[in-house]
Design a protein around this motif. Structure first.
Motif, mmCIF file in Angstrom:
data_model
loop_
_atom_site.group_PDB
_atom_site.id
_atom_site.type_symbol
_atom_site.label_atom_id
_atom_site.label_comp_id
_atom_site.label_asym_id
_atom_site.label_seq_id
_atom_site.Cartn_x
_atom_site.Cartn_y
_atom_site.Cartn_z
ATOM 1 N N VAL A 278 26.115 75.624 72.038
ATOM 2 C CA VAL A 278 26.286 77.044 71.697
ATOM 3 C C VAL A 278 26.915 77.806 72.855
ATOM 4 C CG1 VAL A 278 25.043 79.174 71.147
ATOM 5 C CG2 VAL A 278 24.393 77.035 70.027
ATOM 6 N N LYS A 279 26.436 77.556 74.069
ATOM 7 C CA LYS A 279 26.989 78.236 75.242
ATOM 8 C C LYS A 279 28.449 77.868 75.442
ATOM 9 C CE LYS A 279 26.096 79.052 80.170
ATOM 10 N NZ LYS A 279 25.209 78.703 81.326
ATOM 11 N N GLY A 280 28.786 76.599 75.220
ATOM 12 C CA GLY A 280 30.169 76.157 75.370
ATOM 13 C C GLY A 280 31.089 76.801 74.352
ATOM 14 N N LEU A 281 30.629 76.965 73.120
ATOM 15 C CA LEU A 281 31.437 77.629 72.096
ATOM 16 C C LEU A 281 31.770 79.066 72.495
ATOM 17 C CD1 LEU A 281 29.625 76.397 68.861
ATOM 18 C CD2 LEU A 281 31.941 75.793 69.575
ATOM 19 N N ALA A 282 30.853 79.700 73.180
ATOM 20 C CA ALA A 282 31.066 81.097 73.590
ATOM 21 C C ALA A 282 31.934 81.211 74.833
ATOM 22 C CB ALA A 282 29.719 81.773 73.841
ATOM 23 N N SER A 283 31.889 80.197 75.697
ATOM 24 C CA SER A 283 32.581 80.308 76.993
ATOM 25 C C SER A 283 33.924 79.594 77.029
ATOM 26 C CB SER A 283 31.688 79.744 78.104
ATOM 27 O OG SER A 283 31.439 78.364 77.896
ATOM 28 N N VAL A 284 34.265 78.838 75.984
ATOM 29 C CA VAL A 284 35.480 78.028 76.003
ATOM 30 C C VAL A 284 36.716 78.900 76.239
ATOM 31 C CG1 VAL A 284 35.795 78.161 73.494
ATOM 32 C CG2 VAL A 284 36.786 76.240 74.773
ATOM 33 N N ASP A 285 37.627 78.376 77.022
ATOM 34 C CA ASP A 285 38.857 79.105 77.352
ATOM 35 C C ASP A 285 40.010 78.118 77.326
ATOM 36 O OD1 ASP A 285 40.496 81.291 78.394
ATOM 37 O OD2 ASP A 285 40.477 80.192 80.292
ATOM 38 N N TRP A 286 41.066 78.450 76.560
ATOM 39 C CA TRP A 286 42.235 77.580 76.484
ATOM 40 C C TRP A 286 43.446 78.468 76.250
ATOM 41 C CZ3 TRP A 286 43.453 73.488 78.625
ATOM 42 C CH2 TRP A 286 44.383 72.563 78.140
ATOM 43 N N PRO A 287 44.142 78.860 77.317
ATOM 44 C CA PRO A 287 45.227 79.837 77.195
ATOM 45 C C PRO A 287 46.331 79.381 76.252
ATOM 46 C CG PRO A 287 44.605 79.514 79.493
ATOM 47 C CD PRO A 287 43.908 78.449 78.712
ATOM 48 N N ALA A 288 46.981 80.364 75.635
ATOM 49 C CA ALA A 288 48.159 80.163 74.778
ATOM 50 C C ALA A 288 47.838 79.441 73.481
ATOM 51 C CB ALA A 288 49.276 79.441 75.526
ATOM 52 N N ARG A 289 46.578 79.485 73.076
ATOM 53 C CA ARG A 289 46.213 78.996 71.751
ATOM 54 C C ARG A 289 45.620 80.180 70.994
ATOM 55 N NH1 ARG A 289 47.512 75.545 75.960
ATOM 56 N NH2 ARG A 289 47.906 73.462 75.157
ATOM 57 N N LEU A 290 46.476 80.853 70.240
ATOM 58 C CA LEU A 290 46.124 82.120 69.599
ATOM 59 C C LEU A 290 45.320 82.998 70.558
ATOM 60 C CD1 LEU A 290 45.473 81.621 65.795
ATOM 61 C CD2 LEU A 290 46.958 83.291 66.903
ATOM 62 N N GLN A 291 45.912 83.260 71.689
ATOM 63 C CA GLN A 291 45.301 84.075 72.736
ATOM 64 C C GLN A 291 45.788 85.506 72.613
ATOM 65 O OE1 GLN A 291 46.614 82.942 76.633
ATOM 66 N NE2 GLN A 291 45.313 84.401 77.707
ATOM 67 N N ARG A 292 44.863 86.435 72.528
ATOM 68 C CA ARG A 292 45.261 87.845 72.555
ATOM 69 C C ARG A 292 45.356 88.302 74.002
ATOM 70 N NH1 ARG A 292 42.565 93.368 69.886
ATOM 71 N NH2 ARG A 292 44.227 94.737 70.694
ATOM 72 N N LEU A 293 46.519 88.810 74.378
ATOM 73 C CA LEU A 293 46.721 89.356 75.718
ATOM 74 C C LEU A 293 46.252 90.800 75.717
ATOM 75 C CD1 LEU A 293 50.269 87.887 76.469
ATOM 76 C CD2 LEU A 293 48.022 86.892 76.942
ATOM 77 N N THR A 294 45.345 91.127 76.612
ATOM 78 C CA THR A 294 44.734 92.457 76.602
ATOM 79 C C THR A 294 45.044 93.268 77.850
ATOM 80 O OG1 THR A 294 42.686 91.530 77.517
ATOM 81 C CG2 THR A 294 42.851 91.702 75.111
ATOM 82 N N ARG A 295 45.715 92.671 78.818
ATOM 83 C CA ARG A 295 46.092 93.404 80.026
ATOM 84 C C ARG A 295 47.338 92.777 80.618
ATOM 85 N NH1 ARG A 295 41.303 90.727 81.701
ATOM 86 N NH2 ARG A 295 40.164 92.660 81.348
ATOM 87 N N GLY A 296 47.970 93.499 81.535
ATOM 88 C CA GLY A 296 49.170 92.999 82.163
ATOM 89 C C GLY A 296 50.380 93.838 81.814
ATOM 90 N N PRO A 297 51.504 93.636 82.519
ATOM 91 C CA PRO A 297 52.695 94.468 82.322
ATOM 92 C C PRO A 297 53.245 94.442 80.895
ATOM 93 C CG PRO A 297 52.893 93.165 84.333
ATOM 94 C CD PRO A 297 51.673 92.675 83.632
ATOM 95 N N LEU A 298 53.251 93.291 80.251
ATOM 96 C CA LEU A 298 53.770 93.230 78.885
ATOM 97 C C LEU A 298 52.899 94.027 77.930
ATOM 98 C CD1 LEU A 298 54.829 89.461 78.613
ATOM 99 C CD2 LEU A 298 56.288 91.448 79.078
#
Length: 431
Positions: A278-298
């Motif tokens: 359960v903890k792993g499902l919540a913490s998993v991170d894998w960029p550029a796989r349907l990732q919403r970008l929420t900050r940054g210049p773009l």
């Protein structure tokens, strides 16, 4: 510029970047290095066409949630080469990688070796030198003749098999499946994700020849979507689990495949409990796989209410998965119009990728991919227009976004997709 940028440039220059499938060269090099691949912790070997990177990410997250130190080898990288090698949970640092590559080159001498082979040897050497509890190794291409396929894993895993790298694996699904099934080992259990009938048959045939016990989605285990996530069931387990942190309907299959792997690992005395899942499902991170970008210049350049999403998928099955997510987005109370920004390599089936998305996207902008054999924006636009997707060529990511904001009514949802190289450019540019 970091130390590792010129190092990788040198390795690419000295060793061919082109793919040359076969195990003879890396086996010889590993032998000269003392066979570090034989000194790994219990290893999971992951092959497949789609979802294998996500599966690796789930396995790492769940194992680390249980307190394990995990070695991970993946490819390709998005921004920096170091991303490919995680040593006991940490991305390898420049100095360590420099030393490893140098050791591998000295051991190899003037003998022919490819870039992927020498970097795979470096990863195994790194993993042998640092203690860990588990290793998760992702196949680079295919399986049977992939440079990673020199290990003796405690578990094999094969995610959905589709059409990709047809120039090397052939354009027949049974042939592609036979290459992927080449990671199966005698009497070693294998977790199998959702497969077409042809692929399933090939895997079962290879497993039968090797007496490798199969643990298959739809046979030995099941996944069912629920209102809050998904239910995983097998003969020995039944778990109601929350939705994973990774977005997309297809991620339920990927997450459940990881749970199936965890269940099989328990037989190999790698104990990862339900709380860690359960903890792993919540913490998993894998960029550029349907990732919403929420900050940054773009993101900062967008108009209020606009969303920016990023996905590196680049084949027909990925297009289908993104189309399924577009259907989910359309169910929102006030759905945003979807616009695509994409670039693709000429080795990929652009028409197959775009066709499922065409009915869901209001428009598209095509961008180049510098430094690779890619469709020009004009060529990519033509393929989009051929499947009914209104598309125009642009010079880069920035100009594509500027054109969308200048010509399309806001708010909107923008999905940048079609290539991991495009995704890496976006992540680098967005900081």
């Amino acid at each position: 510029m970091s130390l590792i940028d010129p190092l990788v440039e040198r390795v690419m220059r000295l060793h061919p970047r082109s793919i040359d499938l076969g195990l003879g060269r890396i086996e010889a090099l590993l032998d000269r290095l003392g066979n570090p691949q034989r000194r790994l912790p219990p290893a999971i070997h992951v092959a497949g066409t789609n979802g294998k990177g996500s599966l690796v990410a789930y396995l790492r997250a769940m194992a680390e949630a249980a307190g394990y130190r995990v070695h991970v080898y993946t490819s390709p990288h998005l921004v920096r080469f170091n991303e490919r090698i995680r040593v006991a949970g940490k991305i390898i640092d420049d100095d360590a990688l420099d030393e490893l590559i140098t050791d591998c080159e000295q051991a190899n001498g003037e003998k022919p070796i490819t870039f992927f082979e020498i970097t795979t040897a470096a990863a195994y050497l790194a993993f042998a030198r640092v203690p860990a509890d588990l290793a998760v190794i992702e196949v680079g291409l295919g399986g049977r003749h992939d440079a990673t396929n020199v290990i003796d894993p405690v578990l094999s895993a094969i995610t959905p098999i589709g059409f990709d790298h047809t120039g090397f694996l052939g354009d027949k699904l049974d042939g592609i499946a036979r290459e992927k099934a080449g990671i199966l080992k005698h009497a070693v259990p294998a977790v199998i994700g959702r497969q077409r009938d042809v692929s399933a048959g090939v895997i079962e045939e290879e497993a039968g020849r090797l007496a490798a016990p199969l643990f298959r989605l739809g046979r030995e285990w099941q996944v069912t979507p629920t209102a809050s996530g998904f239910r995983y069931e097998s003969d020995h387990a039944g778990l109601d689990l929350p939705a994973p942190a990774l977005v997309g309907v297809h991620q339920l299959d990927n997450a459940a495949t990881a749970v199936a792997c965890i269940e099989r690992l328990r037989a190999a005395r790698v104990r990862i409990d339900d709380a860690a899942i359960v903890k792993g499902l919540a913490s998993v991170d894998w960029p550029a796989r349907l990732q919403r970008l929420t900050r940054g210049p773009l993101v900062d350049a967008l108009l209020p209410g606009c969303e920016l999403w990023l996905d590196g998928g680049h084949n027909e099955d990925c297009g289908i998965a993104l189309a399924r997510q577009a259907v989910e987005w359309a169910k929102e109370p006030a759905p945003l119009p979807l616009h695509l920004v994409f670039g693709m390599l000429t080795t990929k089936d652009a028409t197959g990728f775009l066709r499922p998305l065409a009915r869901h996207a209001a428009s598209a902008r095509a961008v180049p991919i510098e430094g690779h054999s890619a469709y020009t924006p004009q060529e990519a636009s033509a393929r989009a227009n051929d499947v009914g997707l209104d598309c125009i060529p642009t010079t880069d990511i920035g100009s594509a976004l500027e054109d969308l904001l200048a010509t399309q009514p806001a708010p909107m949802r923008i999905l940048i997709c079609g290539s991991l190289y495009v995704a890496g450019t976006v992540l680098a540019r967005n900081g």
